[in-house]
Design a protein around this motif. Structure first.
Motif: not given
Length: 108
Positions: A59, A63, A67, A70-71, A78, A81-82
């Motif tokens: 993750s 991140g 992304y 939200a790491t 994630n 959400n993305k």
């Protein structure tokens, strides 16, 4: 088996899921079920190599690279959400593509 062999095995495993995600679980809430299934497989390999087969490290890698907002959230969340407009099969494909990229970093 050594770590490299487990990486090779997980890449084969991920490829088989990508080809037929429904083969592993029911059609209800497919992305969540498949990502939980994959995450469980990765967790099972944690004792083999706790740096490579570590959901937190995966993750963090995702991140940092894709992304940064939200790491500290697990990679499958994630992705949801993305890509909120993607369907389950598209999310599975995206998730597996990221995991394949991550694990390929350790094949060198």
């Amino acid at each position: 088996m050594d770590t490299k062999s487990h990486i090779d095995a997980i890449l084969v495993f991920l490829d088989s899921i990508k080809e037929r995600p429904g083969m592993y679980l029911s059609n209800y809430n497919v992305f969540s079920n498949v990502s939980d299934f994959i995450n469980g497989y990765i967790l099972a390999l944690y004792s083999i190599d706790n740096k490579i087969f570590n959901l937190k490290n995966i993750s963090l890698w995702y991140g940092r690279n894709y992304y940064p907002q939200a790491t500290n959230i697990i990679i499958s969340s994630n992705i949801q959400n993305k890509y909120p407009t993607k369907n389950d099969n598209e999310l599975i494909e995206i998730y597996i593509d990221y995991l394949v990229e991550y694990f390929n970093l350790f094949k060198k």
